[in-house]
Structures are given as structure tokens and as C-alpha cells.
Design a protein around this motif. Structure first.
Motif, PDB file in Angstrom:
ATOM      1  N   GLY A  60     -71.178  42.245 -58.275  1.00 31.15           N
ATOM      2  CA  GLY A  60     -70.433  43.373 -58.800  1.00 31.15           C
ATOM      3  C   GLY A  60     -69.086  42.758 -59.022  1.00 31.15           C
ATOM      4  O   GLY A  60     -68.734  41.579 -58.818  1.00 31.15           O
ATOM      5  N   ALA A  61     -68.157  43.712 -59.368  1.00 28.23           N
ATOM      6  CA  ALA A  61     -66.728  43.400 -59.370  1.00 28.23           C
ATOM      7  C   ALA A  61     -66.244  42.971 -58.110  1.00 28.23           C
ATOM      8  O   ALA A  61     -66.673  43.004 -57.158  1.00 28.23           O
ATOM      9  N   ASP A  62     -65.166  42.064 -58.310  1.00 28.33           N
ATOM     10  CA  ASP A  62     -64.822  41.242 -57.148  1.00 28.33           C
ATOM     11  C   ASP A  62     -63.655  42.295 -56.279  1.00 28.33           C
ATOM     12  O   ASP A  62     -62.570  42.397 -56.614  1.00 28.33           O
ATOM     13  N   GLY A  99     -73.622  46.837 -58.153  1.00 33.28           N
ATOM     14  CA  GLY A  99     -72.485  47.334 -58.960  1.00 33.28           C
ATOM     15  C   GLY A  99     -72.108  46.927 -60.175  1.00 33.28           C
ATOM     16  O   GLY A  99     -73.095  47.062 -61.254  1.00 33.28           O
ATOM     17  N   GLY A 100     -71.016  46.449 -60.493  1.00 38.32           N
ATOM     18  CA  GLY A 100     -70.639  45.705 -61.711  1.00 38.32           C
ATOM     19  C   GLY A 100     -71.673  45.095 -62.313  1.00 38.32           C
ATOM     20  O   GLY A 100     -72.011  44.806 -63.482  1.00 38.32           O
ATOM     21  N   GLY A 101     -72.538  44.124 -61.328  1.00 31.78           N
ATOM     22  CA  GLY A 101     -73.555  43.256 -61.805  1.00 31.78           C
ATOM     23  C   GLY A 101     -74.561  44.100 -62.172  1.00 31.78           C
ATOM     24  O   GLY A 101     -75.046  43.521 -63.517  1.00 31.78           O
ATOM     25  N   GLN A 275     -66.661  44.384 -41.409  1.00 29.73           N
ATOM     26  CA  GLN A 275     -67.721  44.175 -40.786  1.00 29.73           C
ATOM     27  C   GLN A 275     -68.183  42.745 -40.947  1.00 29.73           C
ATOM     28  O   GLN A 275     -68.803  42.098 -39.983  1.00 29.73           O
ATOM     29  N   ARG A 276     -67.596  42.008 -41.986  1.00 25.98           N
ATOM     30  CA  ARG A 276     -67.977  40.628 -42.058  1.00 25.98           C
ATOM     31  C   ARG A 276     -67.048  39.899 -41.185  1.00 25.98           C
ATOM     32  O   ARG A 276     -67.435  39.060 -40.724  1.00 25.98           O
ATOM     33  N   ALA A 277     -65.691  40.246 -41.023  1.00 22.84           N
ATOM     34  CA  ALA A 277     -64.634  39.528 -40.366  1.00 22.84           C
ATOM     35  C   ALA A 277     -65.281  39.501 -38.706  1.00 22.84           C
ATOM     36  O   ALA A 277     -65.051  38.659 -38.141  1.00 22.84           O
ATOM     37  N   SER A 279     -67.990  39.326 -37.532  1.00 17.87           N
ATOM     38  CA  SER A 279     -69.101  38.340 -37.406  1.00 17.87           C
ATOM     39  C   SER A 279     -68.499  36.720 -37.210  1.00 17.87           C
ATOM     40  O   SER A 279     -69.210  35.850 -36.570  1.00 17.87           O
ATOM     41  N   ARG A 280     -67.391  36.761 -37.499  1.00 18.77           N
ATOM     42  CA  ARG A 280     -66.613  35.451 -37.325  1.00 18.77           C
ATOM     43  C   ARG A 280     -65.850  35.690 -35.981  1.00 18.77           C
ATOM     44  O   ARG A 280     -64.435  35.628 -35.834  1.00 18.77           O
ATOM     45  N   TRP A 281     -66.388  35.725 -34.809  1.00 16.05           N
ATOM     46  CA  TRP A 281     -65.992  36.159 -33.263  1.00 16.05           C
ATOM     47  C   TRP A 281     -65.077  35.170 -32.991  1.00 16.05           C
ATOM     48  O   TRP A 281     -65.381  33.829 -33.394  1.00 16.05           O
TER      49      TRP A 281
HETATM   50  C1  LIG Z   1     -75.620  41.799 -50.732  1.00 20.31           C
HETATM   51  C2  LIG Z   1     -74.483  41.032 -50.955  1.00 20.31           C
HETATM   52  C3  LIG Z   1     -73.907  41.019 -52.317  1.00 20.31           C
HETATM   53  C4  LIG Z   1     -74.669  39.934 -50.144  1.00 20.31           C
HETATM   54  O1  LIG Z   1     -74.966  39.978 -48.743  1.00 20.31           O
HETATM   55  P1  LIG Z   1     -74.981  38.593 -47.798  1.00 20.31           P
HETATM   56  O2  LIG Z   1     -75.848  37.598 -48.501  1.00 20.31           O
HETATM   57  O3  LIG Z   1     -75.275  39.211 -46.511  1.00 20.31           O
HETATM   58  O4  LIG Z   1     -73.595  38.167 -47.585  1.00 20.31           O
HETATM   59  P2  LIG Z   1     -72.128  38.852 -47.264  1.00 20.31           P
HETATM   60  O5  LIG Z   1     -71.653  38.021 -45.949  1.00 20.31           O
HETATM   61  O6  LIG Z   1     -72.227  40.142 -47.401  1.00 20.31           O
HETATM   62  O7  LIG Z   1     -71.231  38.342 -48.274  1.00 20.31           O
HETATM   63  C5  LIG Z   1     -70.926  36.955 -48.550  1.00 20.31           C
HETATM   64  C6  LIG Z   1     -69.494  36.755 -48.923  1.00 20.31           C
HETATM   65  O8  LIG Z   1     -69.191  37.450 -50.235  1.00 20.31           O
HETATM   66  C7  LIG Z   1     -68.347  38.452 -50.192  1.00 20.31           C
HETATM   67  N1  LIG Z   1     -68.608  39.463 -51.282  1.00 20.31           N
HETATM   68  C8  LIG Z   1     -69.680  40.067 -51.375  1.00 20.31           C
HETATM   69  N2  LIG Z   1     -69.575  40.943 -52.462  1.00 20.31           N
HETATM   70  C9  LIG Z   1     -68.241  40.692 -52.613  1.00 20.31           C
HETATM   71  C10 LIG Z   1     -67.973  41.363 -54.031  1.00 20.31           C
HETATM   72  N3  LIG Z   1     -68.223  42.477 -54.875  1.00 20.31           N
HETATM   73  N4  LIG Z   1     -66.529  41.034 -54.107  1.00 20.31           N
HETATM   74  C11 LIG Z   1     -65.850  40.327 -53.455  1.00 20.31           C
HETATM   75  N5  LIG Z   1     -66.326  39.457 -52.400  1.00 20.31           N
HETATM   76  C12 LIG Z   1     -67.538  39.900 -52.043  1.00 20.31           C
HETATM   77  C13 LIG Z   1     -68.138  38.955 -48.763  1.00 20.31           C
HETATM   78  O9  LIG Z   1     -67.102  39.476 -48.611  1.00 20.31           O
HETATM   79  C14 LIG Z   1     -68.399  37.655 -47.993  1.00 20.31           C
HETATM   80  O10 LIG Z   1     -67.382  36.777 -47.878  1.00 20.31           O
HETATM   81  P3  LIG Z   1     -66.460  36.854 -46.586  1.00 20.31           P
HETATM   82  O11 LIG Z   1     -67.494  36.610 -45.351  1.00 20.31           O
HETATM   83  O12 LIG Z   1     -65.977  38.340 -46.368  1.00 20.31           O
HETATM   84  O13 LIG Z   1     -65.255  35.676 -46.772  1.00 20.31           O
HETATM   85  C15 LIG Z   1     -73.278  41.897 -49.928  1.00 20.31           C
HETATM   86  O14 LIG Z   1     -72.021  41.062 -49.838  1.00 20.31           O
HETATM   87  C16 LIG Z   1     -72.724  42.833 -50.759  1.00 20.31           C
HETATM   88  O15 LIG Z   1     -73.252  43.872 -50.505  1.00 20.31           O
HETATM   89  N6  LIG Z   1     -71.760  42.979 -51.362  1.00 20.31           N
HETATM   90  C17 LIG Z   1     -71.117  44.023 -51.937  1.00 20.31           C
HETATM   91  C18 LIG Z   1     -71.767  44.632 -53.181  1.00 20.31           C
HETATM   92  C19 LIG Z   1     -71.159  45.456 -53.892  1.00 20.31           C
HETATM   93  O16 LIG Z   1     -70.726  46.619 -53.335  1.00 20.31           O
HETATM   94  N7  LIG Z   1     -70.669  45.521 -55.016  1.00 20.31           N
HETATM   95  C20 LIG Z   1     -70.012  46.487 -55.942  1.00 20.31           C
HETATM   96  C21 LIG Z   1     -68.749  46.026 -56.081  1.00 20.31           C
HETATM   97  S1  LIG Z   1     -67.535  47.546 -56.815  1.00 20.31           S
HETATM   98  C22 LIG Z   1     -68.176  47.210 -58.424  1.00 20.31           C
HETATM   99  O17 LIG Z   1     -68.868  46.508 -58.659  1.00 20.31           O
HETATM  100  C23 LIG Z   1     -67.581  48.411 -59.164  1.00 20.31           C
HETATM  101  C24 LIG Z   1     -67.580  47.901 -60.414  1.00 20.31           C
HETATM  102  C25 LIG Z   1     -66.923  48.979 -61.330  1.00 20.31           C
HETATM  103  C26 LIG Z   1     -65.454  48.291 -61.826  1.00 20.31           C
HETATM  104  C27 LIG Z   1     -65.128  49.454 -62.761  1.00 20.31           C
HETATM  105  C28 LIG Z   1     -63.775  48.779 -63.392  1.00 20.31           C
HETATM  106  C29 LIG Z   1     -63.263  49.807 -64.155  1.00 20.31           C
HETATM  107  C30 LIG Z   1     -62.056  49.995 -63.593  1.00 20.31           C
HETATM  108  C31 LIG Z   1     -61.495  51.323 -64.014  1.00 20.31           C
HETATM  109  C32 LIG Z   1     -60.200  51.773 -63.190  1.00 20.31           C
HETATM  110  C33 LIG Z   1     -59.370  52.864 -63.259  1.00 20.31           C
HETATM  111  C34 LIG Z   1     -58.556  52.785 -62.464  1.00 20.31           C
HETATM  112  C35 LIG Z   1     -57.368  53.254 -63.075  1.00 20.31           C
HETATM  113  C36 LIG Z   1     -56.160  53.208 -62.134  1.00 20.31           C
HETATM  114  C37 LIG Z   1     -55.023  53.612 -62.923  1.00 20.31           C
HETATM  115  O18 LIG Z   1     -55.114  54.518 -63.772  1.00 20.31           O
HETATM  116  O19 LIG Z   1     -53.963  52.875 -62.580  1.00 20.31           O
END
Ligand SMILES: CC(C)(COP(=O)(O)OP(=O)(O)OC[C@H]1O[C@@H](n2cnc3c(N)ncnc32)[C@H](O)[C@@H]1OP(=O)(O)O)[C@@H](O)C(=O)NCCC(=O)NCCSC(=O)/C=C/CCCCCCCCCCCCC(=O)O
Length: 720
Positions: A60-62, A99-101, A275-277, A279-281
């Protein structure tokens, strides 16, 4: 980044490359836009496959970029360009498309998924909605009811369910990219108009559309308890069902704009990383998660099959561990066997899998644990009994077996001292019901080895728990903080509040139940027993000045007085509320209790005053938060993330408020300090209201954001 290549002569292959989950950060989006341009311009390319590196399509989105000012090509026009492209675009989904993916994949004309892939729109769990067209495309593709389910809950679906719903066109057990390339070759040159989801209308629903949305909205508002994202998700899907695509997209954007900058989104995104932090106890003695290898755990034993033991055994069996359950009382053992089997069967039915009954074995003899790798003792909270069991375990178990206790407050170190290998003793504090609640406090004593801690943390993870490592002190983190909160609730009753007033303020804040309702549910006798053991609830001290003072500080005997009258809560039909009959579940205000409180105040010369909900919140929550700062100061929790996860996953703290420490940072530390000073001046006999020195020092150092507290605390400690 995204890498571009041409394969099989005529297929353009775009590979998302951004470890660990190929999130759609600015650089990746730029890579996709550039690759797309190349593919569309190359006359040799007749179709395009989009995939992700390392067996992961896209997470998904970062999320890490959400706080930054926008850079790189925006996501929505990028997905529109993919959909508008005049060559078939095929998403090759391995790992997950979230999500965005998934929104990117929905912009493609076809989707091929590996059988083990998971797909979903979990934005709601981050306080957002699928605002890259997901809320508009998914209902058009799979219909309003199914899309509402996925978008409101954020749940992930398997590839098989995605195929059944019509989200993907094909599922493969083989190499996904190869299958997608083959598919792309087969659809090259086909007309694409009918594959552009944005041009669809939502499939008609059976029955009245307005009535459907009203019903869904009613349910969502009731379940959301103040969370705004689920409500916005319903509104966005309603736009998909009732407006043309372009206007639906405008509505999606408007709704997202409100969510994107909301405190709730910040809290939920903080919680995601917290939640992820956790686990890095790490521990104050320097032990760390990345330097401590867990021991293998193949077989586990549970000692004691009361409510907690049963839940723990079920959670272990559901996680795939063979479990030996020991209960010395035959009657209890027979009852427990039946109850555990029922729990396993119910859980299996819900999840559509076979019940792991074969994982369970039972014994009334402690010798049965001789060959296990780890034991979890879950008998009554009685130090004498627990000590005896630890002595027996130490004699019976393999010398390298880990011995864990499910105590909720007793000294883990005292239990360790009963064993041959105190370094192999840790606390594993589960929360009732243990097979449901996500939280596990893993308690390390002064002698617990890093390996023992690592093993218990890993076991918790395998059981699907949010495991938090905490130091050994009375009540550990969760119950230690709760004590301060509970005490304030009692004092507020003395000063003029009613249980209804206190509970409604807490429920309005977002707790599913206020303290007094929870207390009636779990039984007032539970706390009474603890207070008696702590020497607080004393028989016969219900009048005179000493009635409201214990161990040199203010004490409220209100809970004890109700227990003395046999009012234990729901189980006896009355407690802080009235339930009509023993075992009744509906709390109604109790006139008897109101008169009892009036008489009590008169008897103790307490003049009741009007208490407003703001005071209830400040007194209960700031006292709890203040204890949280003391816990950080003492090094019992490594950081605010640990405390916040404990409260969100174990104590019903509203998820969209991040946790108590995050909440304190949102309110502003100077304000929390000022209010605590105010209440401490008014109640100098309540030490819990005296602001803790760490809070003062953080305020003095400029109130850093919560993400920086760990660093700030380290610095403050080194200055001492
Ligand atoms: C299932 C997972 C993907 C993987 O799980 P797992 O294998 O167990 O591993 P994890 O430990 O969870 O994760 C590994 C590390 O990866 C990091 N991680 C995971 N996902 C992301 C991510 N999406 N971005 C960044 N980093 C990510 C995670 O933190 C771990 O790293 P660390 O240990 O913390 O260092 C699982 O990770 C998971 O579930 N991830 C989340 C998936 C998710 O929720 N995805 C959705 C993201 S939100 C999205 O996609 C939104 C999309 C819409 C965007 C719209 C854009 C339009 C904007 C319009 C804005 C209008 C605003 C206007 C404002 C104004 O007017 O000003």
C-alpha cells in the motif's frame, strides 16, 4: 523504485522494488510512471504485467511518508493512467495486495493472484479510507454489500475468497509472474473498455439501497464508538453507489481530506508502528531482541484449568502447539476437558478449519509435564500455592525447560527463587479470555535470561498476541497503572459522582464500558480479594477517621462495603448497578446504591459536589498516565509504545486514541502537568495525583513528541 524490462518478446514487466513491502512511496510511484510511459510508447509491447519484488506485490501507500509534504507523482492520476492505457495491464499478486496496493491492482485490467496471497483495503485500521479510487472501484466490481464488508472492517481476504468475490480473475499455485505473463500474452489486442472498472455501475442491490445504507450506518456508528473512519468509509461507498465515478472520486477525496489530518489517523498510524516497535524489545540491563535467540518450543504444558488456564490452552492449541494440561482436581479436570473442546470447536467453526482437538492431552499428575519445553502455570493468585508448584516443576521438568507464570501481579522473582534455574523463569501474563484477548505481558525478573525472554516473546507472537516485555514490579505495567485509575473512580463517588456519571464519561471517551460496569462484569469480589491480601480491605473499619485512610494515604472502602453486602456484580444480580436477577446482563441505575452513597457521604462528613465529565476524565486518565510516566522512569516499560500497546490491546483503551501516553502527548504534556498539579493541590492525600518527576522533566525539556520520548528519557537518565 520500479524496474522495467521487456520479456517474452512483447510483455512489458514493471517490478515494484522497495523493501520490505514494496510500499508506494514517491520513488516507487515515479518508477511506475516512467515504466508505464516506456511500455505504452514501445510498439513491440502489446501488454504489461505489474508485479513486486521478493514475492510481495504491494503493502500500500508508504505510511511513513504520510506526515511529509507530498512529493513525486500522485497516486490517483497514476492509477487512472494505468486504467486508461491502451494495452492490457495485468497485476501479478503474490504475498499481499493491501490498501493502495490493491487499488493499484484494481486500476489494472486483469488480476492474477497466487493461492497464498492476501488482499484487502485495511485503510480504516489506519484511520483512513481507500482514497486512491478503492472506495469507488471495489463496489463497482463486487457489489455494495461485499465492498462495504471489506472496506469497513479492513479485513484481508485469501486469494480463493478474492476469486469468489470477483476481485481477481485467476488464482495460480505456480509462479505468479509466469502465469501473469502467459495471461498477458493471451489477452494482447483485446478491447479494454469492458475491463475499466471506473466505467462500471455498481451491481444493483436486492431491496432498498437507502434502507441498506441506513442500516449499515446505524451498525457502524454503534460499533465505532467514536471512530470516524468507518463512518467515512460508508459515506464513500454510498457515493460509489449513487454518483457517477468522477463525482464519487470527488466525494472520496473530500472525506479523505478530513480523515487524513485527523488526530484519530495519527493515533492509529502511531499504533501501527508501536505494535512493531514493541517486538524489538530491550531491557535496562542491555538485553535486546536482536542479540537473543529464542529456544525452540515444540510442546507446552499448562498447569491449572480454571478460566485462564483453559483460555491459554486453547490459544496454544489453536497456534498449533501440542499442549499437556494438568489439573489436580478431578471434577475441575472433567469440566475443563469439556469446556476446552467446546471452545476449540467453536473457534474452528468460526474460522472454517478443523478443531485442533488432537493437540490437547490432559492429566491430573504433574509428572505429565516431564518432556515439555515450556510450562505456563495458571493456578489461583496465591503465592504459597504458586511457590509449591514451581518447586515441583523444577524437579519434574527437563532442566532446560522454560517455567512461566500467568500471575497478574505477584513477584516473578520470588517464584524463580524456588527453582534450580531461575534464569529460565519469566511471567506470561495473559488477559481474559486468553484465547481472545490480543495482549500478552512478558515479565522478566532480575534473573530471567535474555534467551528466556526471547522465547516467551516469540511464543506470544506465534500465538497471535501483541507481546510486550515488561519489568517485574507489583501489577507489572497494566495493572499497576489501573490501580491509580480505579482509585480515582472510587474517590469521585465519595465526592458526589454516581457510577452512571463516571461510566458515561469514560464510554463517551471511547471505552466500551466504564469502570463500574466492567467491575460488575468481572466481579467485585476479585478486587476485594486482592485488597484483603494487600491489607487494605479490613473487616470492621467502616466508621471513624481511619475508615478512609490506609497505609498513610486516602482509601475508599466503597467497594469493600458492597462486597460485605454480597453485591458482587452481575453474578449476584447487583453491584454498582442493578441487574434484575443473578447473572443478568443489563445494567440499570440502582436507587439503593444512590441512597447508600448519600448515607456513606453523610456518615463520613463528605459534602457532595457537582462533578462534570471533564473532571472524571482528567482525574481517572491523568492519574493513570502519571503512573505510566513513573513506569517509564523506573525502566519497567522500555518506551511509551509498550504502555500504549498494553492499554489498547489489554484494557479497552480506544484504539483511535493511540494509548494513554500518546493521548497525553496529544493533550499536551504541559496541560497534563498543570491539571495534575491542580488536582494534587485539591487532594494532597492522594499521592497518585502528584506529578511524576519524569513528566516535569519532559515538560521542562520542551515536551518532545511521543516518538522521541525514549531518546529523551535516556538523555535525562544520563544527566542524573
Ligand atoms: C501484512 C503486512 C504488509 C506485512 O506484515 P509482516 O510480514 O508481518 O511484516 P511487518 O512487520 O508488519 O512489516 C514489515 C515492515 O514493513 C513496514 N510496513 C508495512 N507496511 C507498510 C506501509 N504500507 N508503509 C510503510 N511501511 C510499511 C512495517 O512498518 C515493518 O517495518 P518496521 O518493522 O516498522 O520497521 C503488514 O506490514 C501490514 O499490514 N502493513 C500495512 C498495510 C496497510 O495498511 N496498507 C495500507 C496503507 S494506507 C494506503 O495504502 C492508502 C492508500 C490511499 C492513499 C490515498 C492517496 C490520496 C491522498 C489524498 C489525500 C487527501 C488529503 C488532502 C489533505 C489536504 O487537503 O491537505
Amino acid at each position: 523504485m520500479a524496474q522495467y524490462s521487456r520479456i517474452s518478446g512483447s510483455v512489458g514487466l514493471i517490478t515494484l522494488k522497495s523493501l520490505p513491502v514494496n510500499a508506494l512511496g514517491a520513488v516507487v510511484r515515479q518508477g511506475i510512471v516512467d515504466s508505464l510511459k516506456t511500455a505504452l510508447q514501445d510498439p513491440k509491447v502489446t501488454s504489461v504485467v505489474i508485479c513486486g519484488q521478493n514475492g510481495v506485490f504491494c503493502g500500500g501507500a508508504d505510511i511513513k511518508e504520510f506526515g511529509d509534504s507530498e512529493s513525486g507523482p500522485p497516486l490517483i492520476p497514476m492509477i487512472h493512467a494505468i486504467e486508461a492505457g491502451n494495452k492490457p495491464m495485468v497485476a501479478a499478486i503474490e504475498g499481499f495486495a493491501l490498501g493502495g496496493g490493491l487499488e493499484l491492482a484494481l486500476g489494472c485490467h486483469y488480476r492474477i493472484a497466487h493461492s497464498k496471497a492476501r488482499l484487502g483495503l485495511p485503510e480504516v485500521t489506519l484511520g483512513l479510507l481507500p482514497a486512491a479510487g478503492g472506495s469507488q472501484r471495489l463496489p463497482r466490481l463486487i457489489g455494495v454489500p461485499a465492498a462495504l464488508d471489506l472496506i469497513i472492517t479492513g479485513r484481508h481476504v485469501t486469494a480463493a475468497e478474492a476469486l469468489q468475490l470477483g476481485i481477481v480473475d485467476q488464482v495460480t499455485d505456480h509462479h505468479t509472474v509466469d502465469a501473469a505473463v502467459k495471461f498477458a500474452l493471451s489477452v494482447a489486442g483485446r478491447p479494454l473498455d469492458a475491463r475499466r472498472i471506473s466505467s462500471y455501475s455498481c451491481p444493483p442491490v436486492s431491496g432498498d439501497l437507502d434502507a441498506l445504507f441506513e442500516e449499515v450506518m446505524r451498525k457502524v456508528r454503534r460499533g465505532a464508538r467514536g471512530a470516524i473512519a468507518p463512518v467515512a468509509c460508508v459515506q464513500a461507498v454510498r457515493a460509489a453507489a449513487t454518483l457517477p465515478y468522477a463525482r464519487g472520486m470527488e466525494r472520496e477525496r473530500e472525506l479523505m481530506a478530513t480523515l487524513f489530518t485527523s488526530g484519530q489517523a495519527r493515533a492509529l498510524q502511531y499504533s501501527f508502528f508501536a505494535q512493531r516497535a514493541v517486538s524489538r524489545w530491550s531491557t535496562p540491563s542491555g538485553a535486546r531482541w536482536d542479540a537473543s535467540a529464542p529456544k525452540p518450543v515444540r510442546k507446552v504444558a499448562v498447569i491449572g484449568l480454571g478460566t485462564m488456564g483453559r483460555g491459554i490452552a486453547v490459544a496454544l492449541a489453536q497456534a498449533g502447539f501440542p499442549v499437556v494440561s494438568v489439573e489436580t482436581q478431578e471434577k475441575q479436570l472433567t469440566e475443563a476437558k469439556r469446556a476446552v473442546s467446546q471452545m476449540l470447536e467453536r473457534g474452528a467453526k468460526r474460522r472454517g478449519v478443523a478443531a485442533p482437538l488432537d493437540k490437547m492431552s490432559y492429566s491430573s499428575n504433574i509428572q505429565a509435564v516431564a518432556d515439555v519445553d515450556l510450562v505456563i502455570e495458571a493456578v489461583f493468585e496465591d503465592m504459597g500455592l504458586k511457590k509449591k508448584i514451581f518447586q515441583q516443576l523444577s524437579a519434574v521438568c527437563k532442566p532446560d525447560a522454560l517455567l512461566c507464570t500467568n500471575t497478574s501481579s505477584l513477584d516473578v522473582d520470588q517464584l524463580a527463587s524456588q527453582t534450580r534455574n531461575p534464569e529460565l523463569v519469566v511471567g506470561m501474563h495473559f488477559f481474559a479470555p486468553a484465547h481472545v484477548m490480543k495482549l500478552l505481558e512478558v515479565v522478566y525478573g532480575p534473573r530471567s535470561s535474555p534467551q528466556a525472554l526471547a522465547t516467551a516473546m516469540q511464543l506470544g507472537k506465534k500465538m497471535g498476541k501483541v507481546s510486550v516485555a515488561v519489568g517485574n514490579c507489583p501489577g507489572f505495567v497494566g495493572n499497576r497503572m489501573l490501580k491509580a485509575y480505579v482509585e480515582q473512580a472510587f474517590f469521585l463517588l465519595e465526592e458526589g459522582a454516581t457510577p452512571e456519571l463516571v461510566d458515561s464519561a469514560l464510554e463517551e471517551f471511547g471505552f466500551s464500558m466504564g469502570f463500574f460496569k466492567v467491575s460488575d462484569l468481572s466481579g467485585l469480589d476479585v478486587g476485594w480479594k486482592v485488597r484483603k491480601e494487600d491489607g487494605l480491605a479490613l473487616p470492621g473499619v467502616s466508621t471513624g477517621p481511619s475508615a478512609r485512610i490506609r497505609q498513610g494515604r486516602r482509601y475508599s472502602p466503597l467497594g469493600d462495603l458492597l462486597c460485605q453486602r454480597g453485591r458482587f456484580g452481575q453474578k449476584t444480580g447487583s453491584g454498582w448497578y442493578q441487574y434484575g436477577k443473578p447473572g443478568g446482563r443489563v445494567a440499570t441505575p440502582d436507587p439503593w446504591l444512590h441512597s447508600f452513597l448519600e448515607e456513606y457521604r453523610a456518615q463520613h462528613g463528605l459534602v457532595p459536589r457537582r462533578i462534570d465529565p471533564q473532571e472524571v476524565l482528567e482525574r481517572c486518565l491523568y492519574a493513570l498516565i502519571n503512573e505510566g510516566f513513573r513506569i517509564l522512569e523506573d525502566g519497567i516499560a522500555a518506551g511509551p509504545e509498550d504502555i500504549d500497546c498494553i492499554y489498547v490491546f489489554g484494557y479497552g483503551w480506544p484504539h483511535y486514541r493511540g494509548g494513554p501516553m500518546f493521548y497525553a502527548a496529544m493533550v499536551g504534556l504541559p496541560k497534563v502537568l498543570e491539571r495534575l498539579e491542580h488536582y494534587y493541590r485539591a487532594h494532597p492525600d492522594v499521592p497518585d495525583l502528584q506529578p511524576c518527576s519524569l513528566l516535569r522533566r519532559l515538560v521542562a525539556s520542551g515536551s518532545p513528541p511521543v516518538q522521541k520520548w525514549k531518546e529523551a528519557i535516556k538523555k535525562l537518565h544520563s544527566q542524573l
